[in-house]
Write an enzyme that holds these catalytic residues in place. Sequence first.
Site, PDB file in Angstrom:
ATOM      1  N   ASP A 195       0.865  -1.169   0.000  1.00  0.00           N
ATOM      2  CA  ASP A 195       0.000   0.000   0.000  1.00  0.00           C
ATOM      3  C   ASP A 195       0.912   1.232   0.000  1.00  0.00           C
ATOM      4  O   ASP A 195       2.132   1.123   0.138  1.00  0.00           O
ATOM      5  CB  ASP A 195      -0.978  -0.012   1.185  1.00  0.00           C
ATOM      6  CG  ASP A 195      -2.211   0.848   0.892  1.00  0.00           C
ATOM      7  OD1 ASP A 195      -2.163   1.655  -0.068  1.00  0.00           O
ATOM      8  OD2 ASP A 195      -3.221   0.732   1.607  1.00  0.00           O
TER       9      ASP A 195
HETATM   10  C1  BGC Z   1      -4.977   3.292   0.026  1.00  0.00           C
HETATM   11  C2  BGC Z   1      -5.157   2.276  -1.066  1.00  0.00           C
HETATM   12  C3  BGC Z   1      -5.010   2.920  -2.417  1.00  0.00           C
HETATM   13  C4  BGC Z   1      -3.651   3.600  -2.484  1.00  0.00           C
HETATM   14  C5  BGC Z   1      -3.360   4.256  -3.816  1.00  0.00           C
HETATM   15  C6  BGC Z   1      -3.711   4.105  -0.170  1.00  0.00           C
HETATM   16  O1  BGC Z   1      -3.637   5.176   0.715  1.00  0.00           O
HETATM   17  O2  BGC Z   1      -4.966   2.644   1.270  1.00  0.00           O
HETATM   18  O3  BGC Z   1      -6.394   1.650  -0.943  1.00  0.00           O
HETATM   19  O4  BGC Z   1      -5.158   1.983  -3.434  1.00  0.00           O
HETATM   20  O5  BGC Z   1      -3.591   4.588  -1.474  1.00  0.00           O
HETATM   21  O6  BGC Z   1      -4.119   5.368  -4.037  1.00  0.00           O
END
Ligand code: BGC
Length: 739
Positions: A282
Amino acid sequence: MKKLHIAAAVAASLAVSAHAQDTQIDRKVTELMQQMTVTEKVGQLHQLSGRQFTGPTSSNYADKLADIRAGKVGSMLNVTGVADTREIQALALKSRLKIPLLFSLDVIHGYKTVFPVPLGEAASWDMEAIELSAHIAAKEAAAAGIHWTFAPMVDVARDPRWGRVMEGAGEDTYLGSQIAAARVHGFQGKQLGATDSVMATAKHFAAYGAAIAGRDYNAVDMSEQQLHEVYLPPFKAAADAGAATFMNSFNTLNGIPATGNAMLQRDILKGAWNYKGFVVSDWASVREMVPHGFAADLSDAAVKAINAGSDMDMEGYAYSQHLEAAVKAGKVKMEVLDDAVRRVLTKKFELGLFDEPYRYSDAAREKAVLGDASHRAAALDVAQKSIVLLKNENKLLPLSREAKRIAVIGPLADSQRDLEGGWVVQGERAKVVSIVEGIRSHAGKAKISYAQACAPGCASSAGFAEAVATASRSDIIVLAVGETWDMSGEAKSRTDITLPGQQEALFNALKATGKPIVVVMLAGRPLVFNTIADKADAIVYAWFPGSEGGNAVANVLFGDYNPSGKLPITFPRSVGQIPLSYAQYNTGRPVLADKNITYRSAYIDSPNTPRYAFGHGLSYTDFKYSGLALSSAVMAGTQKVTLSFDLANSGKVEGTEIVQLYLRDMVSSVVRPLKELKGFQKVRLKPGETRRVSFTIDRDTLSFFNSQLKWGAEAGEFKLMVGSASDDIRLENTLQLTQ
Ligand code: BGC
């Protein structure tokens, strides 16, 4: 028979050709990897954000472009549209080995056409509609240069304080698993590489939804039993459905960050499940293992993440800055690096990007697909199916169009932005149909007046008097209240999930007019609204319903669409009851009735029951359940038993019931929940029509993870329950399992 043979032959030949393609791709990946330096290999595992619309930090954009040109980047997120993706891909193709980039984006509930938020769609319990919604989102995104979406979020979520309940399928592992598979199929279509599909991501692996106290990013502490039984099955379903990638999560699980968790990523995902896709971290979750106190510094974080099975580092700069040195120092074996790179390159080949790096970035297709009017019709369909009728006193709904004066009131009644919800990428805000607009265009002869009363958030009551005056001149009030779009989603945890601002006071002021009130509620989570639940005449829960939200709500209000949605998550009476799920365990001192609480597992100030139970949702017609029968009361070995019953539409209009099958294993080596959802069907019936509905029960239905974490069924008695909601069981029977 002949047909079957042909089908089998076709299936076999497809399997053979898929295998041939696999080995061909394998060979190509090997050849390519033989030419790659360690720097170039590490580059494939480095993912950067474009001009950032997610995440907290981002380094200099010009540096990023230079790194792409140098072959040091494998993927970009947040670059979208044919023009931009072409421009950036062209840079990657100037690198020594010309390895194309993967473009990824959070296409969560639509790209240009905005569908209901995922929790809303889950309330439809409609796998076809959910699959179609994901497919249209994929088609639109894939026409705009995107190869890969960061969806679906398949985290089971039982704590409505957590803002991200909005992004998933709710509290139930069975329903969540079905929806996970439907969404993966929808995004990925028939085959990776088809230009109307994108790669899906099952996220956030794992147990992210169980953050302590519902506070986003917080630690998770849970038994292995819960993990395997409740939180992992939707991920397994996504993997089985072919999800091309997984994303790990920000949280620690029993003290170990998911990103550095070898048990999750190596033992379970890539080991027991034999998963062949790749795992992306993530946003900066590799780097965040330092503040967690799990890695000493960024270099240590890189080592721990890749060794634990995190293949790609999203905006963490741990791999780009430290992985090469770690490989050279022997802290990361070359096989480990190679395995991660192989997984990423395999997907690039499967998408066909080496042959045609711009195949998703076609201006003509972008124009045609993004202008396809049929997408709005699909958005309307699923929005209608998502709406849950929570209450309908004296059958106030549907509204009559005959010469009625309807006052549409409320901070969200004419909002377009709030109907979209969070995670909107290219939605056309100006074309979102607001609730009042929807009502106006469906009202026929009815006269519509509108007063906002207060702005979204409802901080001031200055406009209440005018709203009350408008309401007083009408026959009926439709009040649109709820959370604003930015109150749920990532980092939007709340300790107070009642209606924000002065919305309850607004309701009370309108109620004092004595006019009947229909409340339309918008939210990305279950809210607590006891006064409204007690005093409103009707309540329509519309979630954040998307581009066609106003039309969907109007169709329900006027009865052009008979609501059929059912809650995919429990609605508590108060924050104090959270976490609250229908699938709870019995105690040694169960409450027998709400009054009988002395030395019982109860609260002294609240019933244990929820405000609205999992599976609840009303219709404009009535359904009668009768004649439950089992093909056999005893089941042995691998036998199957059929449970069947009659479902009748005993009301006056056509309607759809979502019948739900629950079971309880009465005595077992590990205590089982009071009820577990094991099946459901959507049944559409004309007035007066009766249909026999049946479910097949096999050993798998009766199985659970035992204390050795082995999936299996134990002999004994099972209670089978069929009903309209988890708290509205209409028929019961028992089944005996012998070994
Ligand atoms: C979130 C994810 C997301 C990623 C990219 C993160 O902060 O937890 O779910 O896909 O950002 O935007």
